[in-house]
Write a protein that holds these residues in place. Structure first.
Motif, short mmCIF file in Angstrom:
data_model
loop_
_atom_site.label_atom_id
_atom_site.label_comp_id
_atom_site.label_asym_id
_atom_site.label_seq_id
_atom_site.Cartn_x
_atom_site.Cartn_y
_atom_site.Cartn_z
N PRO A 126 0.88 -1.29 0.03
CA PRO A 126 0.04 0.06 -0.06
C PRO A 126 0.77 1.13 -0.01
O PRO A 126 0.21 2.37 -0.29
N ALA A 127 2.12 1.16 0.31
CA ALA A 127 3.04 2.41 0.15
C ALA A 127 3.26 2.66 -1.14
O ALA A 127 3.52 3.90 -1.44
N LYS A 128 3.29 1.82 -1.89
CA LYS A 128 3.72 2.21 -3.27
C LYS A 128 2.79 1.73 -4.36
O LYS A 128 2.66 2.05 -5.38
N HIS A 129 1.68 1.16 -4.15
CA HIS A 129 0.44 0.65 -5.08
C HIS A 129 -1.02 1.16 -4.42
O HIS A 129 -1.01 0.96 -3.22
N GLU A 130 -1.86 1.55 -5.27
CA GLU A 130 -3.21 1.64 -5.11
C GLU A 130 -4.12 0.66 -5.72
O GLU A 130 -4.01 0.50 -7.08
N ALA A 131 -4.69 0.00 -5.14
CA ALA A 131 -5.41 -1.14 -5.73
C ALA A 131 -7.03 -0.56 -6.04
O ALA A 131 -7.42 0.08 -5.28
N VAL A 132 -7.06 -0.74 -7.46
CA VAL A 132 -8.11 0.10 -8.07
C VAL A 132 -8.94 -1.14 -8.68
O VAL A 132 -10.23 -0.86 -9.21
N GLY A 133 -8.77 -2.53 -8.59
CA GLY A 133 -9.59 -3.64 -9.00
C GLY A 133 -8.80 -4.86 -8.79
O GLY A 133 -7.68 -5.02 -8.04
N GLU A 134 -9.86 -6.02 -8.61
CA GLU A 134 -9.34 -7.29 -8.17
C GLU A 134 -9.55 -8.16 -9.34
O GLU A 134 -10.49 -8.00 -10.01
N VAL A 135 -8.72 -9.15 -9.30
CA VAL A 135 -8.95 -10.44 -10.23
C VAL A 135 -9.06 -11.69 -9.39
O VAL A 135 -8.03 -11.80 -8.56
N ASN A 136 -10.21 -12.61 -9.57
CA ASN A 136 -10.21 -13.70 -8.86
C ASN A 136 -9.12 -14.76 -9.07
O ASN A 136 -8.83 -14.94 -10.34
N THR A 137 -8.75 -15.47 -8.25
CA THR A 137 -7.53 -16.40 -8.51
C THR A 137 -7.95 -17.76 -7.66
O THR A 137 -8.53 -17.46 -6.45
N GLY A 138 -7.68 -18.84 -8.08
CA GLY A 138 -7.94 -20.03 -7.28
C GLY A 138 -6.59 -20.49 -6.61
O GLY A 138 -6.59 -21.32 -5.73
N ASP A 139 -5.67 -19.69 -6.80
CA ASP A 139 -4.30 -19.98 -6.14
C ASP A 139 -4.02 -19.07 -5.08
O ASP A 139 -3.78 -18.01 -5.16
#
Length: 173
Positions: A126-139
Motif C-alpha cells: 500500500p505504500a507503493k500501490h493503490e488497488a483499483v481492481g481485483e482479479v479472482n484467483t484459485g491459487d
C-alpha cells in the motif's frame, strides 16, 4: 599624582596583592562569561545557517517533485495514445513524433533520478500501490499479487511521487 595612586600608596602591600588577585579573578570570570556567550552565539549562528540551507534544499526538492508530478499526466496521455486501438491508423510520421516525445519525457525523468515503481508480479504494497481492481484467483499463493498496472507510479530515491494504480489477485476458495 592621581587619586588612584594615592589610594594604592595608602594600602599595604599584602592588601594590594589580595585586591589585585580578586580583581584578576573577577576579570577572568567576566572573560569566561564573554567567551562562553560568544561561543554560544557562534554555534547558534552556524546551526541557523545549516537549518536554513536544509529548508531551502527541502523546498527546492518539493518544488521539483511538484513540477514533475504535474507533468506525469502528460506522460500518461502519451502512453495511452500508443496503446489506443486507433494508434495503427495514425500516419507513421505522427507515430514517430509521439514516440519521440515519450522518449524525451522519460529521459528528463531519468535526469532527475525519477524511476518507475515496479508493480506487476510484485506483492501488493500500500505504500507503493493503490488497488483499483481485483482479479479472482484459485491459487492461494497468488493472493495479493499485482497482476495488472493501470497507471504507472514513480519515485525519487525512496520518496514516492505517485503510487502505481494496480489490479491485484484475490483468492477465492
Amino acid at each position: 599624582m592621581s587619586e588612584e595612586d594615592i589610594t594604592i600608596e595608602e594600602e599595604s602591600t599584602p592588601d594590594l596583592v589580595k585586591k589585585l588577585r580578586e580583581d584578576l579573578k573577577k576579570c577572568n570570570a567576566e572573560k569566561a562569561d564573554y567567551l562562553a556567550g560568544w561561543q554560544r552565539a557562534k554555534a547558534d549562528f552556524v546551526n541557523a545557517r545549516r537549518e536554513e540551507e536544509e529548508r531551502r534544499a527541502d523546498f527546492s526538492g518539493f518544488v521539483e517533485v511538484k513540477i514533475i508530478s504535474d507533468f506525469l499526466p502528460v506522460l500518461d496521455s502519451l502512453e495511452i495514445a500508443t496503446k489506443d486501438k486507433n494508434w495503427q491508423t495514425l500516419d507513421k510520421t505522427w507515430q514517430d513524433g509521439i514516440k519521440c516525445l515519450h522518449k524525451q519525457f522519460v529521459e528528463v525523468l531519468k535526469g532527475y533520478n525519477i524511476e518507475e515503481i515496479k508493480a506487476v508480479s510484485e506483492r501488493f504494497d500500500p505504500a507503493k500501490h493503490e488497488a483499483v481492481g481485483e482479479v479472482n484467483t484459485g491459487d492461494e499463493k497468488e493472493d495479493g499479487m499485482v497482476v495488472e498496472e493501470i497507471r504507472k507510479g514513480y519515485k525519487l530515491g525512496n520518496k514516492i511521487i505517485r503510487v502505481t494504480q494496480v489490479k491485484i489477485n484475490k483468492y477465492n476458495k
